[in-house]
Design a protein around this motif. Structure first.
Motif, mmCIF file in Angstrom:
data_model
loop_
_atom_site.group_PDB
_atom_site.id
_atom_site.type_symbol
_atom_site.label_atom_id
_atom_site.label_comp_id
_atom_site.label_asym_id
_atom_site.label_seq_id
_atom_site.Cartn_x
_atom_site.Cartn_y
_atom_site.Cartn_z
ATOM 1 N N UNK A 19 -2.668 -32.195 10.398
ATOM 2 C CA UNK A 19 -3.631 -31.811 11.423
ATOM 3 C C UNK A 19 -3.359 -30.382 11.888
ATOM 4 N N UNK A 20 -2.089 -30.004 11.990
ATOM 5 C CA UNK A 20 -1.742 -28.630 12.348
ATOM 6 C C UNK A 20 -2.281 -27.660 11.301
ATOM 7 N N UNK A 21 -2.142 -28.020 10.023
ATOM 8 C CA UNK A 21 -2.626 -27.148 8.952
ATOM 9 C C UNK A 21 -4.139 -27.007 8.963
ATOM 10 N N UNK A 22 -4.839 -27.996 9.498
ATOM 11 C CA UNK A 22 -6.297 -27.972 9.559
ATOM 12 C C UNK A 22 -6.820 -27.154 10.732
ATOM 13 N N UNK A 23 -5.942 -26.810 11.673
ATOM 14 C CA UNK A 23 -6.423 -26.140 12.891
ATOM 15 C C UNK A 23 -5.636 -24.894 13.267
ATOM 16 N N UNK A 24 -4.528 -24.615 12.594
ATOM 17 C CA UNK A 24 -3.721 -23.442 12.907
ATOM 18 C C UNK A 24 -4.244 -22.235 12.134
ATOM 19 N N UNK A 25 -4.652 -21.163 12.802
ATOM 20 C CA UNK A 25 -5.261 -20.023 12.101
ATOM 21 C C UNK A 25 -4.374 -19.423 11.019
ATOM 22 N N UNK A 26 -3.076 -19.251 11.299
ATOM 23 C CA UNK A 26 -2.189 -18.642 10.303
ATOM 24 C C UNK A 26 -2.100 -19.499 9.042
ATOM 25 N N UNK A 27 -2.013 -20.820 9.204
ATOM 26 C CA UNK A 27 -1.932 -21.708 8.044
ATOM 27 C C UNK A 27 -3.262 -21.778 7.313
ATOM 28 N N UNK A 28 -4.360 -21.780 8.046
ATOM 29 C CA UNK A 28 -5.679 -21.798 7.421
ATOM 30 C C UNK A 28 -5.917 -20.550 6.575
ATOM 31 N N UNK A 29 -5.333 -19.426 6.984
ATOM 32 C CA UNK A 29 -5.478 -18.200 6.186
ATOM 33 C C UNK A 29 -4.728 -18.298 4.860
ATOM 34 N N UNK A 30 -3.788 -19.218 4.764
ATOM 35 C CA UNK A 30 -3.058 -19.417 3.512
ATOM 36 C C UNK A 30 -3.909 -20.198 2.519
#
Length: 276
Positions: A19-30
């Motif tokens: 869920x963090x990966x789906x909503x964290x901007x830095x991770x989403x940019x990956x």
């Protein structure tokens, strides 16, 4: 309007991390997009070269909670609805699903509008989410601003093994997840759906053992796989050329398939990412 398209994948991480990966901007940019801005519960936007019609953000957040993110996404002047959902699959894994409205397979086959790319686009995106959690190199994202369609991946297997997995009908059907029949010779047929499927099969133009295969897909051009071995590994280069219009749907299908191909030849305990 038809029922929404749904794609489901198993991700090797707990629900909270996913869920963090789906909503964290830095991770989403990956794993998702070149540019991302997220401010829950009011904003969820992504755009850039790797996003269809990514000249600017075209999303509008509709809902977000601990398990779901739903947003409107305007494509080709039509407001579609996309939803990410995550559920537990044991303590250390999760099932992520993408639900997408306004996708029509006939439009995808005809390449009549940008929404035709959505199925293969989301397959590639979810494959990269899985690879992110596995700590593997991500599958190349497409550049929607370029007419040059090219992708390179490094596979931890020798060229002979990769080549065999590209020309054997049974092997390709397994890792691609769709029936494919191949006559592995110059002039041979390459048929998505099998030789009895409707429509004309593609034709193999070039075939060099452990090195190269080119397939003529007709109106959408020629796809070429080139293999270069070094130190027991293989660099695979996929190029699409010779088309009148950019066939992004088919191109994305080929690129997203590279994620499954790499896993298939590298992992002794290989299993598909995708769930029915």
């Amino acid at each position: 309007m038809s029922d929404p398209m749904i794609i489901r994948a198993r991700v090797p991480a707990p629900v909270k991390q996913v869920r963090h990966a789906l909503t964290d901007p830095d991770t989403l940019r990956v794993w998702l997009a070149e540019h991302v801005e997220v401010e829950l519960p009011d904003r969820f936007e992504f755009w850039g070269r790797f996003t269809p019609e990514g000249d600017a953000p075209h999303q509008r957040l509709l809902h977000a909670d601990d398990r779901t993110v739903r947003f409107a996404w305007t494509l080709d002047g039509v407001e579609t609805t996309t939803e990410f959902a995550v559920e537990e699959d044991g303590p250390d894994a999760a099932i992520v699903s993408v639900s997408q409205s306004h996708f029509d397979m006939q439009e995808a086959m005809e390449e009549s509008n940008v929404r035709g790319v959505l199925q293969t686009y989301w397959y590639l995106v979810l494959a990269n989410l899985v690879e992110h959690f596995e700590g593997r190199a991500l599958t190349p994202k497409p550049d929607f601003t370029s007419a040059e369609l090219r992708a390179e991946v490094l596979i931890d297997a020798p060229p002979a093994k990769v080549y065999a997995s590209l020309i054997d009908s049974e092997a390709v059907t397994r890792w691609f997840g769709y029936p494919i029949e191949i006559e592995p010779r110059v002039g041979g047929r390459y048929a998505m759906g099998g030789f009895d499927a409707e429509g004309e099969p593609a034709k193999i133009l070039e075939l060099e053992t452990d090195r190269k295969m080119s397939v003529d897909w007709g109106p959408v051009g020629v796809g070429t796989w080139e293999l270069e071995g070094s130190g027991g590994k293989t660099r695979l280069t996929l190029v699409q050329s010779g088309f009148d219009r950019t066939p992004y749907a088919g191109w994305l299908g080929s690129v997203s398939g590279l994620a499954d191909l790499r896993r298939f030849v590298e992992m002794a305990d290989w299993s598909p990412i995708w769930l029915s």
